[in-house]
Write a protein that holds these residues in place. Structure first.
Motif, short mmCIF file in Angstrom:
data_model
loop_
_atom_site.label_atom_id
_atom_site.label_comp_id
_atom_site.label_asym_id
_atom_site.label_seq_id
_atom_site.Cartn_x
_atom_site.Cartn_y
_atom_site.Cartn_z
N MET A 10 -0.90 112.89 31.31
CA MET A 10 -1.62 113.15 30.07
C MET A 10 -0.81 114.01 29.12
SD MET A 10 -5.47 114.64 29.49
CE MET A 10 -6.22 113.10 30.01
N TYR A 11 -0.09 115.00 29.66
CA TYR A 11 0.64 115.94 28.80
C TYR A 11 2.16 115.92 29.03
CZ TYR A 11 -4.07 117.71 28.03
OH TYR A 11 -5.40 117.83 27.72
N GLY A 12 2.65 115.01 29.88
CA GLY A 12 4.08 114.86 30.04
C GLY A 12 4.68 115.42 31.31
N HIS A 13 3.89 116.14 32.10
CA HIS A 13 4.44 116.76 33.31
C HIS A 13 4.84 115.71 34.36
CE1 HIS A 13 1.82 119.74 31.36
NE2 HIS A 13 2.71 120.63 31.77
N MET A 14 3.93 114.79 34.67
CA MET A 14 4.25 113.77 35.66
C MET A 14 5.28 112.78 35.14
SD MET A 14 2.92 114.56 38.49
CE MET A 14 3.76 113.17 39.21
N HIS A 15 5.33 112.61 33.84
CA HIS A 15 6.38 111.76 33.26
C HIS A 15 7.75 112.34 33.59
CE1 HIS A 15 8.78 110.41 29.52
NE2 HIS A 15 8.86 109.47 30.44
N ALA A 16 7.90 113.66 33.43
CA ALA A 16 9.17 114.31 33.74
C ALA A 16 9.51 114.17 35.22
CB ALA A 16 9.12 115.79 33.35
N MET A 17 8.52 114.33 36.08
CA MET A 17 8.75 114.19 37.52
C MET A 17 9.10 112.74 37.87
SD MET A 17 8.34 117.20 39.06
CE MET A 17 7.71 117.01 40.74
N ALA A 18 8.43 111.80 37.23
CA ALA A 18 8.69 110.38 37.49
C ALA A 18 10.11 110.00 37.07
CB ALA A 18 7.67 109.51 36.75
N GLU A 19 10.54 110.50 35.92
CA GLU A 19 11.92 110.23 35.48
C GLU A 19 12.93 110.78 36.48
OE1 GLU A 19 12.17 109.80 30.71
OE2 GLU A 19 12.00 111.85 31.46
N ALA A 20 12.66 111.98 36.99
CA ALA A 20 13.55 112.59 37.97
C ALA A 20 13.60 111.76 39.25
CB ALA A 20 13.13 114.02 38.26
N ALA A 21 12.44 111.30 39.71
CA ALA A 21 12.39 110.47 40.91
C ALA A 21 13.19 109.19 40.73
CB ALA A 21 10.94 110.15 41.28
N LEU A 22 13.09 108.59 39.56
CA LEU A 22 13.85 107.37 39.27
C LEU A 22 15.35 107.66 39.26
CD1 LEU A 22 13.68 104.36 38.55
CD2 LEU A 22 13.55 105.04 36.14
N GLU A 23 15.73 108.80 38.68
CA GLU A 23 17.14 109.20 38.68
C GLU A 23 17.67 109.26 40.11
OE1 GLU A 23 17.44 112.93 36.70
OE2 GLU A 23 16.79 112.15 34.77
N GLY A 24 16.87 109.86 41.01
CA GLY A 24 17.29 109.95 42.39
C GLY A 24 17.38 108.61 43.07
N ALA A 25 16.41 107.75 42.81
CA ALA A 25 16.36 106.44 43.48
C ALA A 25 17.59 105.59 43.16
CB ALA A 25 15.09 105.69 43.08
N VAL A 26 17.99 105.58 41.90
CA VAL A 26 19.08 104.68 41.50
C VAL A 26 20.46 105.19 41.91
CG1 VAL A 26 17.76 103.64 39.62
CG2 VAL A 26 19.21 105.64 39.16
N THR A 27 20.52 106.39 42.51
CA THR A 27 21.80 106.84 43.05
C THR A 27 22.15 106.11 44.34
OG1 THR A 27 20.84 108.66 44.34
CG2 THR A 27 21.50 109.15 42.06
N VAL A 28 21.18 105.46 44.96
CA VAL A 28 21.43 104.70 46.18
C VAL A 28 22.03 103.36 45.79
CG1 VAL A 28 20.38 103.63 48.22
CG2 VAL A 28 19.57 105.87 47.41
N PRO A 29 23.21 103.03 46.29
CA PRO A 29 23.88 101.78 45.90
C PRO A 29 23.00 100.55 46.11
CG PRO A 29 25.40 103.18 47.13
CD PRO A 29 24.05 103.84 47.21
N GLY A 30 23.01 99.67 45.13
CA GLY A 30 22.25 98.44 45.21
C GLY A 30 20.80 98.57 44.79
N THR A 31 20.42 99.73 44.24
CA THR A 31 19.03 99.96 43.87
C THR A 31 18.80 99.73 42.38
OG1 THR A 31 18.76 101.61 45.61
CG2 THR A 31 17.14 101.64 43.84
N GLU A 32 17.80 98.92 42.08
CA GLU A 32 17.30 98.77 40.71
C GLU A 32 16.02 99.57 40.61
OE1 GLU A 32 16.69 94.74 39.54
OE2 GLU A 32 18.48 94.03 40.58
N GLY A 33 15.85 100.29 39.52
CA GLY A 33 14.64 101.10 39.35
C GLY A 33 13.90 100.78 38.08
N GLY A 34 12.59 100.97 38.11
CA GLY A 34 11.78 100.75 36.92
C GLY A 34 10.70 101.82 36.83
N LEU A 35 10.40 102.22 35.60
CA LEU A 35 9.39 103.24 35.33
C LEU A 35 8.18 102.58 34.67
CD1 LEU A 35 9.21 106.39 35.55
CD2 LEU A 35 9.92 106.47 33.14
N TYR A 36 6.99 102.87 35.21
CA TYR A 36 5.76 102.22 34.73
C TYR A 36 4.62 103.22 34.64
CZ TYR A 36 8.49 98.20 36.26
OH TYR A 36 9.51 97.29 36.44
N ARG A 37 3.69 102.92 33.74
CA ARG A 37 2.50 103.78 33.56
C ARG A 37 1.27 103.13 34.16
NH1 ARG A 37 0.51 103.75 28.46
NH2 ARG A 37 1.70 101.91 27.89
N PHE A 38 0.38 103.96 34.72
CA PHE A 38 -0.97 103.48 35.00
C PHE A 38 -1.65 103.25 33.66
CE2 PHE A 38 -0.51 105.84 39.09
CZ PHE A 38 -0.84 104.81 39.95
#
Length: 203
Positions: A10-38
């Motif tokens: 609602m105010y951007g906090h979980m968006h920041a956490m979600a972006e960070a999680a995606l950053e971590g995920a795509v460091t694994v070779p062969g990983t494609e990542g996508g960010l989506y909203r409920f």
């Protein structure tokens, strides 16, 4: 291999956490990542009353999650903020549309993981993650949390969210506190860890 990070913010906090999680995920070779909203369920007038209009406008460019998104992903990280110790209606409304995926067994064996947030230190971060996991387990997902190999959750030098159940952040009573670097590091670690486990399971 695909990792989807699905969040409500609602105010951007979980968006920041979600972006960070995606950053971590795509460091694994062969990983494609996508960010989506409920999908949002609140009336625009209600969002305006809550002071969330500007943030929602900024988030509107992020695509809404669909059943196909989670069906096609190998691992899914859900960013679910706390509402009275449980998930918000926006997340619940989406999960309630996944019955056909359950009937097909479409999510069985996929990695599922949850992050959260609350306004206070003991405002329901852990209960929100734990109760959200119940839905994922009904879908047969393999649950991944935040292991203690992430040493940041041991800190006593600062107020900080996160637990073995998943990364989390504390927002403050008025939403004035954005995620700290330690909390963002937890989200990155969890994203990378989810991708690593998903990769092992998909080979």
């Amino acid at each position: 291999m695909k990792i989807a990070v699905v969040f409500y913010s609602m105010y951007g906090h979980m968006h920041a956490m979600a972006e960070a999680a995606l950053e971590g995920a795509v460091t694994v070779p062969g990983t494609e990542g996508g960010l989506y909203r409920f999908p949002e369920t609140l009336d625009p007038k209600v969002l305006e009353m809550l002071g969330a209009t500007e943030v929602q406008k900024k988030l509107s460019s992020i695509p809404e999650v669909t059943l196909d998104v989670i069906k096609d992903a190998d691992g899914i990280i859900f960013g679910i903020p706390t509402r009275f110790g449980n998930m918000p209606g926006q997340a619940r409304a989406f999960f309630d549309t996944t019955g056909q995926l359950w009937a097909q067994g479409a999510l069985i064996g996929k990695v599922g993981s949850v992050m959260s947030s609350s306004s206070t230190q003991h405002g329901g971060q852990e209960s929100t993650i734990l109760t959200s996991i119940v839905t994922l387990m009904h879908h047969g997902m393999v649950i991944v949390g935040l292991p203690y190999s992430f040493q940041g959750q041991m800190t006593i030098d600062e107020i900080s969210g996160s637990s073995p159940y998943g990364a989390s952040t504390i927002t403050g009573g008025k939403g004035e506190r954005m995620p700290s670097e330690n909390e963002l590091s937890a989200a990155r670690f969890q994203g990378e860890y989810v991708a690593e486990i998903a990769k092992k399971l998909s080979t």
